[in-house]
Design an enzyme around this catalytic site. Structure first.
Site, short mmCIF file in Angstrom:
data_model
loop_
_atom_site.label_atom_id
_atom_site.label_comp_id
_atom_site.label_asym_id
_atom_site.label_seq_id
_atom_site.Cartn_x
_atom_site.Cartn_y
_atom_site.Cartn_z
CG HIS A 1 -1.91 1.12 1.20
ND1 HIS A 1 -1.61 2.37 1.66
CD2 HIS A 1 -3.18 1.17 0.74
CE1 HIS A 1 -2.67 3.16 1.48
NE2 HIS A 1 -3.64 2.45 0.92
CD GLU B 1 -5.27 1.81 -3.21
OE1 GLU B 1 -6.45 2.00 -2.91
OE2 GLU B 1 -4.38 1.59 -2.39
C1 PEP Z 1 -6.61 3.78 0.23
O1 PEP Z 1 -5.99 4.27 1.14
O2 PEP Z 1 -6.25 2.69 -0.26
C2 PEP Z 1 -7.80 4.46 -0.29
C3 PEP Z 1 -8.28 4.06 -1.42
O3 PEP Z 1 -8.30 5.48 0.49
P1 PEP Z 1 -9.47 6.52 0.15
O4 PEP Z 1 -10.58 5.81 -0.55
O5 PEP Z 1 -9.88 7.05 1.48
O6 PEP Z 1 -8.84 7.56 -0.72
#
Ligand code: PEP
Length: 265
Positions: free
Chosen positions: A97, A169
């Site tokens: 992550h 992400e």
């Molecule tokens: C994350 O931290 O993986 C994430 C997707 O957070 P958020 O949806 O709060 O941006």
């Protein structure tokens, strides 16, 4: 049938009681959904995992750990091993992550070691990748994604690919300061990831689910899931209320059905 994947990372927010209440409510609210059509998962804090595995029925909501060491045991103060997670019935290991990479020095190489450990111990490895704002600005987002995916999957055998999921992400899209990606931009980056997966794994590379994460909420979830390359959503803040999350899951599922029906025409 292609499955939709929707899950949440609870980060360091809910204690044991809050996690159990949340999961029990989410399971009750989503009981009618066909798990062959939609795979739901949640990734609580370590302290809540054992209790959580006693609350959630197997098959209803898959449980994951937010991190995992690659060794089975040893002098690694503060770490949690794969057998410790196996012991409590955890199915997913979230690996790499952006908060682990940015704040805790997780490297591409340790991500790779953790992916191998996850596969050796029967977990699904949820590998998170994403470029920083600076890399995007410099025009090297695609290179960054290719490097992260290639190193994470170095020497992984194609036979294990059904236990690999990738979450795209972008670092700049995540969390309180995050700005959600444009859905078309996310789709392009999913395509980049898919291309690497197919290069590495000619037979099964196209089957690995690629999930989008980063400031997803009810108002933008449908535009993400409607993108051809987006197989699911990985959600932080918006998912932490079971009722809102259930509402989002149902809306996304309808959009998913429309997309997959069009794909078949
Ligand atoms: C994350 O931290 O993986 C994430 C997707 O957070 P958020 O949806 O709060 O941006």
């Amino acid at each position: 049938m292609k499955r939709l994947y929707i899950g949440t990372n609870l980060k360091m927010y809910k204690n044991i009681r809050e996690t159990c209440d949340y999961l029990a409510q989410l399971e009750a609210l989503t009981r009618d959904l066909d798990r062959d059509e939609v795979c739901l998962f949640a990734i609580p804090s370590y302290t809540a995992l054992h209790a959580a595995s006693g609350v959630v029925s197997r098959g209803a909501i898959m449980l994951g750990a937010q991190n995992m060491h690659w060794e089975e045991k040893g002098q690694f103060t503060g770490e949690i091993s794969p057998p410790m997670l196996q012991e409590i019935g955890i199915e997913i290991a979230e690996i790499g992550h952006s908060e682990r990479r940015q704040l805790f020095g997780e490297s591409a190489e340790t991500v790779n070691k953790k992916v191998h450990a996850a596969l050796r111990h029967g977990f699904t490895a949820l590998i998170c990748v994403g470029e920083t704002a600076r890399e995007k600005e410099l025009g090297v987002a695609d290179e960054r994604l290719r490097i992260q995916v290639k190193i994470a999957l170095h020497q992984v055998e194609e036979a294990n690919l059904d236990r690999i999921w990738v979450a795209y992400e972008p670092v700049w899209a995540i969390g309180v300061q995050g700005i959600p990606a444009e859905p078309e931009y996310a789709n392009e980056k999913h395509q980049v990831i898919r291309t690497v997966l197919k290069e590495l794994f000619p037979q099964k590379g196209r089957e690995v689910p690629i999930l989008y994460g980063g400031s997803v909420h009810l108002a933008n979830a449908l535009s993400f899931i409607s993108q051809p390359e987006v197989d699911g959503l990985f959600i932080g803040r918006f998912a932490w209320n079971a009722e809102s999350f259930n509402e989002l899951i149902r809306a996304v599922l309808l959009a998913w059905r429309t997309k997959t029906a069009i794909g078949k025409e």
